[in-house]
Design a protein around this motif. Structure first.
Motif, mmCIF file in Angstrom:
data_model
loop_
_atom_site.group_PDB
_atom_site.id
_atom_site.type_symbol
_atom_site.label_atom_id
_atom_site.label_comp_id
_atom_site.label_asym_id
_atom_site.label_seq_id
_atom_site.Cartn_x
_atom_site.Cartn_y
_atom_site.Cartn_z
ATOM 1 N N PRO A 42 0.833 -1.209 0.000
ATOM 2 C CA PRO A 42 0.000 0.000 0.000
ATOM 3 C C PRO A 42 0.868 1.259 0.000
ATOM 4 C CG PRO A 42 -0.782 -1.574 1.635
ATOM 5 C CD PRO A 42 0.541 -2.085 1.150
ATOM 6 N N LEU A 43 0.437 2.277 -0.735
ATOM 7 C CA LEU A 43 1.149 3.554 -0.769
ATOM 8 C C LEU A 43 1.241 4.093 0.654
ATOM 9 C CD1 LEU A 43 2.445 5.876 -2.315
ATOM 10 C CD2 LEU A 43 0.149 6.792 -2.734
ATOM 11 N N ALA A 44 2.462 4.353 1.126
ATOM 12 C CA ALA A 44 2.689 4.638 2.547
ATOM 13 C C ALA A 44 2.842 6.121 2.850
ATOM 14 C CB ALA A 44 3.936 3.887 3.024
ATOM 15 N N VAL A 45 2.701 6.996 1.852
ATOM 16 C CA VAL A 45 2.777 8.437 2.097
ATOM 17 C C VAL A 45 1.367 8.917 2.401
ATOM 18 C CG1 VAL A 45 3.551 10.651 1.188
ATOM 19 C CG2 VAL A 45 4.653 8.535 0.413
ATOM 20 N N PRO A 46 1.038 9.276 3.657
ATOM 21 C CA PRO A 46 -0.366 9.462 4.061
ATOM 22 C C PRO A 46 -1.159 10.443 3.203
ATOM 23 C CG PRO A 46 1.051 9.387 5.996
ATOM 24 C CD PRO A 46 1.958 9.423 4.806
ATOM 25 N N GLU A 47 -0.664 11.673 2.997
ATOM 26 C CA GLU A 47 -1.440 12.653 2.231
ATOM 27 C C GLU A 47 -1.568 12.244 0.768
ATOM 28 O OE1 GLU A 47 -1.046 16.845 2.399
ATOM 29 O OE2 GLU A 47 -0.473 16.892 4.509
ATOM 30 N N LEU A 48 -0.553 11.592 0.241
ATOM 31 C CA LEU A 48 -0.596 11.146 -1.147
ATOM 32 C C LEU A 48 -1.617 10.027 -1.311
ATOM 33 C CD1 LEU A 48 0.853 11.979 -3.700
ATOM 34 C CD2 LEU A 48 2.605 10.259 -3.222
ATOM 35 N N ALA A 49 -1.629 9.078 -0.375
ATOM 36 C CA ALA A 49 -2.613 7.995 -0.418
ATOM 37 C C ALA A 49 -4.031 8.545 -0.269
ATOM 38 C CB ALA A 49 -2.311 6.979 0.692
ATOM 39 N N GLU A 50 -4.185 9.570 0.602
ATOM 40 C CA GLU A 50 -5.500 10.176 0.789
ATOM 41 C C GLU A 50 -5.973 10.858 -0.493
ATOM 42 O OE1 GLU A 50 -8.993 11.179 2.380
ATOM 43 O OE2 GLU A 50 -7.480 9.947 3.368
ATOM 44 N N LEU A 51 -5.064 11.518 -1.201
ATOM 45 C CA LEU A 51 -5.419 12.167 -2.459
ATOM 46 C C LEU A 51 -5.866 11.138 -3.494
ATOM 47 C CD1 LEU A 51 -5.536 14.728 -4.213
ATOM 48 C CD2 LEU A 51 -3.121 14.355 -4.763
ATOM 49 N N CYS A 52 -5.194 10.000 -3.539
ATOM 50 C CA CYS A 52 -5.589 8.939 -4.474
ATOM 51 C C CYS A 52 -6.979 8.413 -4.150
ATOM 52 C CB CYS A 52 -4.577 7.800 -4.436
ATOM 53 S SG CYS A 52 -2.947 8.231 -5.060
#
Length: 466
Positions: A42-52
């Motif tokens: 899973p994409l582990a960069v929190p704000e980036l994952a939230e944007l996706c």
């Protein structure tokens, strides 16, 4: 790539419908791995994952600023998402067109878990909206993660403005892209929780309005009284809102103090370039004084809150071992500055209790902070848990000068510091902590002898396993 945002080419990546990082250019992959991720995970960069997740949920291509940290640098990015088809099962493409890195010194390296604990300690949550006031991220105090049920909904569909007559003023401020200050909002639905929002407009890289970032602080004022245009009163008829800090001066002071602290820390850390050593030292002193004033404002606000007749606390299911480790984590840097070791209970142990999470954390931070302040450098502070007679207990023991028997009750009085000055304390911490412990059905006691250290023990009702 340079750290000034000039990428030779956009950094690309792909994320599938389950949030797994299918592919990534080296720069993105490095950040993903530094944030605890693994290849194909899973994409582990929190704000980036939230944007996706938001882009996929709304079925829209989005363009947003994103902030991240790899524990070596603070990173600011401008990210664009792209859905090749409306089908939600298709991979989502990422394109990072700006990338700026700023070095962090040791005092700035705070992991996300500690940041969340600071927010929970201060009772603060966060809400982000887009330009149409649709919620794109929300995490309220005491909650473990994002509240995904509200993502994509209008802020005004989730919260009522209080009083209702303020609705037009709020919309006018949004239309003019103005900051929003001290706006009471009540959550709709069963919870009916009341919050005070502080909001700042966001501007994207093109100069266009991109929404608001709000902080949300729980407000224990009676919501029905506020809605009806009346204010709750103390015995004798004095309006609560007439008090000095609760609704007026507290919020008004926190904002400028926060700016003073942030700017002073930026100067002292030399993030904007070289600076004379004595000037950096002055800025560090300014930041320290600002934090002291902010602590005093918070203590006075807490004092006012606990003295209200209607003051109540939640009966959360908490674990004193977990809270001991959280409180110690928040004060780890302060302890390390004095070479003090925090001897904690085994992390695998359990000591379940009933009490409000935030208030219990507040008490423990106060007790450990006091122990650090009054302990000699190089000493040990021990935290131990136990259960007895239906109560769960946590004891904080230091190796300081101790407290004389005749002073052991005085230290729990308002503004009492036993004649000490210049130690950074307000003389309210122990008074507030004991009152909070009592409100949760427990107690706060001290055992000490002059010259032999002190042990403060917090007792809360024991919670039996289900």
């Amino acid at each position: 790539m340079t750290t000034d945002g000039k990428l030779t080419a956009p950094v690309q990546g792909q994320v599938d419908a389950d949030g797994l990082l299918l592919s990534a250019d080296p720069l993105l992959l490095r950040l993903h791995l530094h944030c605890g991720g693994k290849e194909g995970g899973p994409l582990a960069v929190p704000e980036l994952a939230e944007l996706c997740r938001l882009s996929r949920r709304l079925g829209m291509n989005l363009s947003r600023p994103v902030h991240a940290s790899d524990n070596e640098s603070r990173i600011e990015m401008w990210v664009e998402t792209w859905l090749s088809t409306p089908e939600k099962a298709e991979p989502l493409s990422l394109s990072i067109i700006d990338w700026k890195e700023y070095p962090q010194d040791e005092s700035e390296k705070i992991d996300p878990a500690r940041e969340r604990d600071f927010d929970r300690l201060e009772g603060r949550g966060a809400i982000r909206t887009d330009a149409a006031l649709r919620i794109i991220a929300q995490q309220l105090s005491g909650e473990a993660g994002q509240d995904y049920d509200v993502i994509g909904q209008s802020l005004l569909d989730i919260y009522d403005v209080i009083p209702p007559s303020a609705n037009a003023g709020l919309l006018e401020a949004v239309a003019e892209r103005q900051p929003i200050r001290n706006q009471r909002m009540r959550q709709k639905g069963g919870a009916q929780r009341l919050f005070v929002l502080q909001g700042n407009p966001l501007i994207d890289k093109t100069g266009a309005f991109a929404g608001y970032r709000f902080t949300a602080t729980p407000d224990d004022t009676d919501a029905d009284m506020v809605t009806q245009g009346t204010e709750p009163k103390r015995p004798g008829g004095k309006l609560i809102s007439d008090s000095l800090f609760g609704m007026q001066l507290g919020p008004a002071l926190r904002q400028p103090l926060g700016k003073i602290i942030a700017n002073a820390e930026t100067i002292s850390s030399k993030l904007e370039g070289p600076l004379r050593g004595d000037y950096a030292s002055y800025a560090k002193d300014i930041a320290s004084a600002g934090r002291h004033l902010l602590d005093l404002v918070n203590d006075l606000s807490d004092l006012e809150a606990i003295e209200r007749p209607e003051f109540t606390v939640a009966g959360d299911e908490i674990d004193l071992v977990d809270l001991a480790h959280r409180a110690a984590g928040l004060l780890a840097v302060k302890a390390a500055d004095h070479h003090i070791r925090l001897d904690l209970p085994d992390e695998g142990a359990k000591c379940p209790a009933s009490g409000e999470f935030r208030r219990t954390l507040q008490i423990l931070v106060n007790l450990i902070g006091n122990a650090i302040r009054y302990s000699p450098d190089g000493s040990v502070i021990k935290l131990r848990v136990s259960t007895e007679d239906g109560f769960a207990r946590i004891a904080v023991s230091d190796q300081g000068d101790g407290i004389a028997t005749e002073d052991q009750q005085r230290i729990f009085e308002k503004f009492e510091r036993l004649g000490r000055s210049g130690d950074g304390g307000s003389g309210l911490g122990l008074f507030i902590s004991r009152r909070l412990a009592g409100a949760m059905g427990g107690s706060l006691t001290v055992a000490s002898e002059a010259g032999k250290g002190a042990t403060f023990t917090l007792s809360l009702p024991e919670r039996k396993p289900a």
